[in-house]
Write a protein that holds these residues in place. Structure first.
Motif, PDB file in Angstrom:
ATOM      1  N   VAL A  42       0.854  -1.186   0.000  1.00 47.21           N
ATOM      2  CA  VAL A  42       0.000   0.000   0.000  1.00 47.21           C
ATOM      3  C   VAL A  42       0.890   1.236   0.000  1.00 47.21           C
ATOM      4  O   VAL A  42       1.978   1.234   0.601  1.00 47.21           O
ATOM      5  CB  VAL A  42      -0.941   0.037   1.226  1.00 47.21           C
ATOM      6  CG1 VAL A  42      -1.858  -1.174   1.240  1.00 47.21           C
ATOM      7  CG2 VAL A  42      -0.155   0.117   2.522  1.00 47.21           C
ATOM      8  N   PRO A  43       0.478   2.300  -0.665  1.00 42.49           N
ATOM      9  CA  PRO A  43       1.266   3.547  -0.650  1.00 42.49           C
ATOM     10  C   PRO A  43       0.971   4.364   0.595  1.00 42.49           C
ATOM     11  O   PRO A  43      -0.128   4.285   1.165  1.00 42.49           O
ATOM     12  CB  PRO A  43       0.766   4.268  -1.909  1.00 42.49           C
ATOM     13  CG  PRO A  43      -0.668   3.832  -2.042  1.00 42.49           C
ATOM     14  CD  PRO A  43      -0.702   2.402  -1.554  1.00 42.49           C
ATOM     15  N   TRP A  44       1.970   5.130   1.028  1.00 39.72           N
ATOM     16  CA  TRP A  44       1.741   6.038   2.142  1.00 39.72           C
ATOM     17  C   TRP A  44       0.725   7.096   1.726  1.00 39.72           C
ATOM     18  O   TRP A  44       0.761   7.588   0.607  1.00 39.72           O
ATOM     19  CB  TRP A  44       3.040   6.711   2.564  1.00 39.72           C
ATOM     20  CG  TRP A  44       2.864   7.500   3.826  1.00 39.72           C
ATOM     21  CD1 TRP A  44       2.476   8.803   3.937  1.00 39.72           C
ATOM     22  CD2 TRP A  44       3.003   7.007   5.158  1.00 39.72           C
ATOM     23  NE1 TRP A  44       2.382   9.165   5.249  1.00 39.72           N
ATOM     24  CE2 TRP A  44       2.699   8.075   6.025  1.00 39.72           C
ATOM     25  CE3 TRP A  44       3.367   5.775   5.694  1.00 39.72           C
ATOM     26  CZ2 TRP A  44       2.754   7.952   7.409  1.00 39.72           C
ATOM     27  CZ3 TRP A  44       3.421   5.647   7.074  1.00 39.72           C
ATOM     28  CH2 TRP A  44       3.119   6.722   7.907  1.00 39.72           C
ATOM     29  N   SER A  45      -0.189   7.424   2.610  1.00 36.50           N
ATOM     30  CA  SER A  45      -1.220   8.418   2.323  1.00 36.50           C
ATOM     31  C   SER A  45      -1.737   8.990   3.630  1.00 36.50           C
ATOM     32  O   SER A  45      -1.373   8.529   4.724  1.00 36.50           O
ATOM     33  CB  SER A  45      -2.379   7.775   1.544  1.00 36.50           C
ATOM     34  OG  SER A  45      -2.998   6.763   2.319  1.00 36.50           O
ATOM     35  N   ALA A  54       6.728   4.563  -0.147  1.00 33.45           N
ATOM     36  CA  ALA A  54       6.723   6.021  -0.245  1.00 33.45           C
ATOM     37  C   ALA A  54       6.018   6.441  -1.521  1.00 33.45           C
ATOM     38  O   ALA A  54       5.957   5.693  -2.496  1.00 33.45           O
ATOM     39  CB  ALA A  54       8.158   6.543  -0.238  1.00 33.45           C
ATOM     40  N   THR A  55       5.462   7.655  -1.518  1.00 31.07           N
ATOM     41  CA  THR A  55       4.848   8.181  -2.731  1.00 31.07           C
ATOM     42  C   THR A  55       5.945   8.589  -3.693  1.00 31.07           C
ATOM     43  O   THR A  55       7.115   8.730  -3.333  1.00 31.07           O
ATOM     44  CB  THR A  55       3.976   9.404  -2.420  1.00 31.07           C
ATOM     45  OG1 THR A  55       4.824  10.458  -1.916  1.00 31.07           O
ATOM     46  CG2 THR A  55       2.928   9.062  -1.376  1.00 31.07           C
ATOM     47  N   LEU A  77       8.928  11.992   7.727  1.00 28.99           N
ATOM     48  CA  LEU A  77       7.624  11.343   7.797  1.00 28.99           C
ATOM     49  C   LEU A  77       7.102  11.271   9.229  1.00 28.99           C
ATOM     50  O   LEU A  77       7.824  10.912  10.145  1.00 28.99           O
ATOM     51  CB  LEU A  77       7.742   9.934   7.223  1.00 28.99           C
ATOM     52  CG  LEU A  77       6.467   9.238   6.781  1.00 28.99           C
ATOM     53  CD1 LEU A  77       5.829   9.983   5.617  1.00 28.99           C
ATOM     54  CD2 LEU A  77       6.785   7.807   6.381  1.00 28.99           C
ATOM     55  N   ASP A  78       5.840  11.612   9.401  1.00 31.21           N
ATOM     56  CA  ASP A  78       5.183  11.458  10.690  1.00 31.21           C
ATOM     57  C   ASP A  78       4.549  10.077  10.727  1.00 31.21           C
ATOM     58  O   ASP A  78       3.533   9.830  10.060  1.00 31.21           O
ATOM     59  CB  ASP A  78       4.108  12.538  10.863  1.00 31.21           C
ATOM     60  CG  ASP A  78       3.318  12.370  12.150  1.00 31.21           C
ATOM     61  OD1 ASP A  78       3.749  11.564  13.019  1.00 31.21           O
ATOM     62  OD2 ASP A  78       2.274  13.027  12.301  1.00 31.21           O
ATOM     63  N   VAL A  79       5.142   9.168  11.494  1.00 30.96           N
ATOM     64  CA  VAL A  79       4.649   7.784  11.519  1.00 30.96           C
ATOM     65  C   VAL A  79       3.584   7.568  12.586  1.00 30.96           C
ATOM     66  O   VAL A  79       3.161   6.435  12.815  1.00 30.96           O
ATOM     67  CB  VAL A  79       5.808   6.787  11.737  1.00 30.96           C
ATOM     68  CG1 VAL A  79       6.820   6.910  10.618  1.00 30.96           C
ATOM     69  CG2 VAL A  79       6.464   7.002  13.100  1.00 30.96           C
ATOM     70  N   GLY A  80       3.150   8.647  13.202  1.00 26.64           N
ATOM     71  CA  GLY A  80       2.124   8.531  14.227  1.00 26.64           C
ATOM     72  C   GLY A  80       0.918   7.704  13.824  1.00 26.64           C
ATOM     73  O   GLY A  80       0.397   6.930  14.636  1.00 26.64           O
ATOM     74  N   PRO A  81       0.435   7.828  12.567  1.00 27.42           N
ATOM     75  CA  PRO A  81      -0.735   7.040  12.168  1.00 27.42           C
ATOM     76  C   PRO A  81      -0.538   5.532  12.288  1.00 27.42           C
ATOM     77  O   PRO A  81      -1.525   4.794  12.390  1.00 27.42           O
ATOM     78  CB  PRO A  81      -0.940   7.450  10.702  1.00 27.42           C
ATOM     79  CG  PRO A  81      -0.397   8.833  10.623  1.00 27.42           C
ATOM     80  CD  PRO A  81       0.795   8.825  11.539  1.00 27.42           C
ATOM     81  N   LEU A  82       0.702   5.058  12.278  1.00 26.80           N
ATOM     82  CA  LEU A  82       0.945   3.617  12.376  1.00 26.80           C
ATOM     83  C   LEU A  82       1.210   3.158  13.806  1.00 26.80           C
ATOM     84  O   LEU A  82       1.314   1.959  14.061  1.00 26.80           O
ATOM     85  CB  LEU A  82       2.134   3.216  11.496  1.00 26.80           C
ATOM     86  CG  LEU A  82       1.959   3.382   9.986  1.00 26.80           C
ATOM     87  CD1 LEU A  82       3.184   2.859   9.257  1.00 26.80           C
ATOM     88  CD2 LEU A  82       0.702   2.669   9.492  1.00 26.80           C
TER      89      LEU A  82
END
Length: 298
Positions: A93-96, A119-120, A145-150
């Motif tokens: 999946v692409p980062w979004s 990465a995009t 990159l802010d990896v907080g969402p993961l």
């Protein structure tokens, strides 16, 4: 279908033919054509060469008729890279902006055990040029990159995770390492993630990653200090440390690692360790004869 005991068993032992046969019965009861596909593919494995084309045609016809609905549970942005009996097993999946929702949806796939987050195109551009100037890079890079969402994802079904080329940095690595639940993970790809020694130490300290077998750290600004962190991965059999200036001290730390005698593959260049490091690797009694012989040829 909710997760069942047989699905858990098949994720843990994907080559268990008897369990797949049992699972095919359940699928057929529900009208899922993958139940027939399991039986056909098992029959193909037992078929003599002269009779294989007929079974292969039957499989191809079944797949052509039904595969359009097999990925209905996956997000539109996901790409299936590998399957087993029609089920997605490896997905990218692409980062979004909605990457967490997308990844959570993917992880609900019954047999998805390998995930790659990419990465995009915009983030990917200029990587080679930037790495040529890595010595001038500051620790905190604009746009990192802010990896907080993961953070906090339950990745307990995954056996392989690939985050290569995502600009995690040391802080992003620590965020993931302290919150990602992935106790079945055996392969971790972190090439070009810029995690440094601090980020590697954070991953090494994770209570979920002690069972790693394969770790790829190509070009991550790792030094001898980072190599010493690797001692917390006692079961490693594959290690990629290319383009990290670990020096002779790093080679010494590598030879002293608890996994040194179990290493089957080691990606490392002589320029990464220097001549002193080459000598240590070439004469390390606890490395396999094959690895020692390679370094004696350098």
């Amino acid at each position: 279908m909710q997760a069942t005991a047989v699905e858990d068993a098949l994720r843990a032992r994907p080559d268990d033919l008897a369990s797949w046969r049992t699972y095919s019965d359940r699928l057929l009861e529900q009208g899922d054509a993958r139940g027939t596909l399991i039986r056909l593919e098992q029959r193909l494995a037992r078929t003599r060469p002269a009779d294989r084309p007929a079974v292969e045609r039957e499989i191809a016809d079944l797949v052509a008729e039904h595969e359009g609905g097999w990925d209905d549970g996956l997000p539109a942005t996901a790409t299936v890279l590998a399957r087993r009996h029609g089920f997605a097993t490896e997905v990218t999946v692409p980062w979004s902006d909605d990457v967490r929702d997308v990844v959570e949806q993917v992880l609900r796939g019954r047999f998805v055990t390998t995930l790659r987050v990419t990465a995009t195109m915009a983030e990917d551009e200029g990587w080679e040029e930037e790495w040529e100037e890595e010595d001038q890079e500051t620790e905190v890079r604009p746009g990192r990159l802010d990896v907080g969402p993961l953070a906090g994802l339950d990745a307990g079904r995954l056996t392989e995770l690939d985050l290569s080329y995502l600009d995690l940095g040391p802080d992003g690595a620590e965020t993931l390492a302290t919150s990602l639940r992935a106790d079945r993970l055996r392969t971790l790809e972190l090439r070009y993630c810029r995690i440094g020694d601090a980020g590697l130490a954070a991953f090494a300290a994770s209570p979920y990653l002690g069972g790693l077998r394969s770790l790829h750290l190509q070009r991550n600004r790792v030094s001898a200090e980072g190599v010493r962190s690797l001692h917390r991965f006692p079961e490693l059999t594959e290690l990629d440390l290319r383009y990290n200036r670990i020096g002779e001290a790093g080679a010494e730390a590598l030879v002293a690692a608890p996994f040194a005698g179990s290493l089957k593959r080691l990606w490392l260049y002589d320029s990464d360790v220097g001549q002193g490091g080459v000598r240590k690797l070439a004469h390390a009694a606890n490395l396999s004869p094959g690895l020692r012989s390679l370094w004696r040829c350098v």
